[in-house]
Enzyme design. Structure first.
Site, short mmCIF file in Angstrom:
data_model
loop_
_atom_site.label_atom_id
_atom_site.label_comp_id
_atom_site.label_asym_id
_atom_site.label_seq_id
_atom_site.Cartn_x
_atom_site.Cartn_y
_atom_site.Cartn_z
N SER A 131 0.79 -1.13 0.00
CA SER A 131 0.04 -0.05 -0.17
C SER A 131 0.81 1.10 0.02
O SER A 131 1.78 1.41 0.47
CB SER A 131 -0.81 0.12 1.17
OG SER A 131 -1.64 1.28 1.26
N GLN A 153 0.46 -0.59 -4.65
CA GLN A 153 -0.70 0.09 -4.76
C GLN A 153 -0.59 1.64 -4.82
O GLN A 153 -0.10 2.21 -3.70
CB GLN A 153 -1.70 -0.43 -3.63
CG GLN A 153 -3.04 0.35 -3.78
CD GLN A 153 -3.01 1.63 -2.83
OE1 GLN A 153 -2.11 1.60 -1.62
NE2 GLN A 153 -3.72 2.71 -3.25
N THR A 181 -5.02 2.78 -7.84
CA THR A 181 -6.57 2.94 -7.03
C THR A 181 -7.50 4.08 -7.71
O THR A 181 -7.03 5.24 -7.69
CB THR A 181 -6.31 3.06 -5.62
OG1 THR A 181 -5.77 1.98 -5.19
CG2 THR A 181 -7.69 3.11 -4.74
N LYS A 271 -7.47 -0.26 -10.38
CA LYS A 271 -8.03 -1.09 -9.29
C LYS A 271 -9.20 -0.04 -8.69
O LYS A 271 -9.14 0.98 -8.31
CB LYS A 271 -7.00 -1.23 -8.11
CG LYS A 271 -7.55 -1.80 -6.75
CD LYS A 271 -6.22 -1.81 -5.88
CE LYS A 271 -7.08 -2.40 -4.47
NZ LYS A 271 -7.84 -1.56 -3.71
N HIS A 295 -12.93 -1.90 -2.61
CA HIS A 295 -12.12 -1.70 -1.66
C HIS A 295 -12.49 -2.46 -0.25
O HIS A 295 -12.61 -1.79 0.93
CB HIS A 295 -11.98 0.03 -1.13
CG HIS A 295 -10.73 0.45 -1.04
ND1 HIS A 295 -10.05 1.05 -1.73
CD2 HIS A 295 -9.90 0.65 0.20
CE1 HIS A 295 -8.74 1.49 -1.22
NE2 HIS A 295 -8.91 1.12 -0.24
N ARG A 298 -15.02 -0.78 1.87
CA ARG A 298 -14.68 0.27 2.65
C ARG A 298 -14.81 1.67 2.26
O ARG A 298 -14.56 2.62 2.84
CB ARG A 298 -13.18 -0.01 3.05
CG ARG A 298 -12.82 -1.36 3.79
CD ARG A 298 -11.54 -1.85 4.01
NE ARG A 298 -10.95 -1.04 4.82
CZ ARG A 298 -10.52 -1.01 6.20
NH1 ARG A 298 -11.36 -1.88 6.77
NH2 ARG A 298 -9.94 -0.27 6.96
N ASP A 326 -12.12 -8.88 -6.19
CA ASP A 326 -11.98 -9.09 -4.79
C ASP A 326 -13.29 -8.79 -3.98
O ASP A 326 -14.03 -8.51 -4.59
CB ASP A 326 -10.71 -8.04 -3.98
CG ASP A 326 -10.99 -6.76 -4.13
OD1 ASP A 326 -12.24 -6.26 -4.23
OD2 ASP A 326 -10.13 -5.78 -3.81
N ILE A 329 -14.18 -12.49 -0.24
CA ILE A 329 -13.56 -13.61 -0.39
C ILE A 329 -13.08 -14.18 0.84
O ILE A 329 -12.35 -13.61 1.57
CB ILE A 329 -12.48 -13.53 -1.34
CG1 ILE A 329 -13.18 -13.40 -2.81
CG2 ILE A 329 -11.64 -14.82 -1.34
CD1 ILE A 329 -11.96 -13.06 -3.68
#
Length: 398
Positions: A131, A153, A181, A271, A295, A298, A326, A329
């Site tokens: 990140s 990221q 992102t 992303k 995200h 979030r 994502d 999961i």
């Protein structure tokens, strides 16, 4: 009545772990077990920071429910004595069909932080995403896992000089992929964090300090390691709060994606895509991958469920770009379902973070062991011996 000799052959002593962390982790049969262990090992504010989602948390709940309601369609009478779980992802072979998602401030969850996670990813032959808000520098992550595959990221700051500096760091450290992102134009406070009095960068009220002291192991590790701060951004100067504010960009546009494509020679993934239309837009400017993501639920509450979008995005742009997914999961079966629906790879975040909170590096290993075992078992029970054999005939939405 059984004979004593027969009873002796049936009775085997349980595996004994003298280390308390090992002893806890031996009881973890699934990611849900790691979640429960994590909740007991760290202060509530830390657990909730990882476990929580935006507002009512409906985005995360709906994503998990969608995966849980997917129905497999197995084939029998197949030789599944040997299966191949490897997958080519963004030009390189991975031993498993998933990557580890970027999570900011990992050293808050456990003092071992990002280097521990990167080394486990290297051990299991999968990519690790670092990140922008990581508490370990790119160089130190690369040193912790010199044979690993590292993705970065990127929050695309309004200051392109800062973006260029971050890209230079990534290139120098040997990172091969940038994850741009798109779904975070602003920082979003979450209800659990507000209730707990947690801020990012971390600060604590008297109440949260007292609660943290109920977890002396976590507390002592934090004291020894020092206050976590965003090390990737350390060279930019200023306080941790100032550094974080610089990277969010409410003016981010498709022109910035085009510029980044020209500025970065490695793989580029968009992303945070949440619609077919946006998947087409970023594919048109030359990204290598589209990452369907909310995200982890979030950011925008009641956002689309990424796995529901997956088949539609694959149909539209799957011949031009790779598609990752994502959010929601929680098992190896979820990962297999995502591959069957057309994903190049899945990406997991909370699953390994639960392991990190539960037991540091060893806990992350346990999470990876659980997911890899579940992937192999699911493949065998579906009647496939390689991931390339999976298609939509193997799974359906209910």
């Amino acid at each position: 009545m059984a004979k004593p000799a027969r009873m002796k052959s049936l009775l085997r002593p349980p595996k004994i772990a003298w280390n308390p962390t090992e002893r806890r982790l031996l009881r973890a049969a699934g990611i849900d077990d790691l979640r429960l262990l994590a909740r007991n090992q760290v202060p509530r504010m830390v657990f909730d920071y990882t476990d929580g989602a935006a507002d009512s948390e409906r985005s995360l709940t709906r994503a998990r429910e969608t995966f849980a309601n997917l129905e497999f369609q197995p084939s029998v009478l197949r030789d599944v004595s040997v299966v191949d779980t490897s997958r080519t992802v963004l030009g390189k072979r991975s031993r498993l069909p998933f990557a580890l998602a970027p999570v900011g401030f990992a050293r808050v969850m456990h003092a071992e932080g990002e280097p521990a996670v990167a080394s486990v990813a290297q051990q299991f032959g999968i990519p690790y995403s670092l990140s922008t808000l990581a508490t370990t520098s790119m160089a130190d992550v690369a040193a912790a896992a010199p044979q690993g595959r590292h993705w970065f990221q990127l929050y695309f700051a309004e200051d392109r000089a800062l973006v260029k500096e971050l890209l230079a760091q990534a290139a120098e450290a040997g990172f091969d992929t940038v994850l741009l992102t798109l779904d975070t134009p602003i920082s979003v406070p979450r209800r659990r964090d507000i209730r707990n009095g947690l801020t990012i960068p971390p600060s604590m009220s008297l109440g949260t300090f007292a609660e943290a002291c109920l977890h002396p192991g976590w507390w002592l590790r934090q004291i020894r390691a020092g206050t976590p701060s965003p090390q990737v951004l350390a060279a930019t100067g200023g306080s941790a709060s100032d550094m974080i504010k610089r990277v969010f960009n409410p003016r981010l546009s498709i022109e910035d994606v085009e510029w980044l494509r020209g500025a970065w020679s490695g793989k580029l993934v968009a992303k945070g895509v949440q619609s077919v239309a946006d998947a087409k837009r970023v594919a048109d400017v030359g990204v290598d991958g589209v990452w369907l993501s909310t995200h982890g639920g979030r950011k925008l509450d009641r956002a689309p469920v990424p796995v529901e979008l997956l088949p539609h995005v694959v149909d539209e742009v799957g011949e031009r770009v790779e598609v990752l997914v994502d959010t929601g999961i929680t098992s190896g079966a979820d990962i297999v379902a995502a591959i069957a629906l057309g994903a190049t790879a899945a990406v997991v975040g909370r699953a390994y973070q639960y392991g990190l909170m539960a037991g540091g590096r060893r806990g992350v290993v346990t999470a990876m062991e659980i997911l890899s075992r579940e992937i192999e078992v699911t493949m065998k029970l579906l009647g496939v011996t390689s991931l390339d054999q999976l298609d939509r005939s193997h799974v359906r939405f209910r």
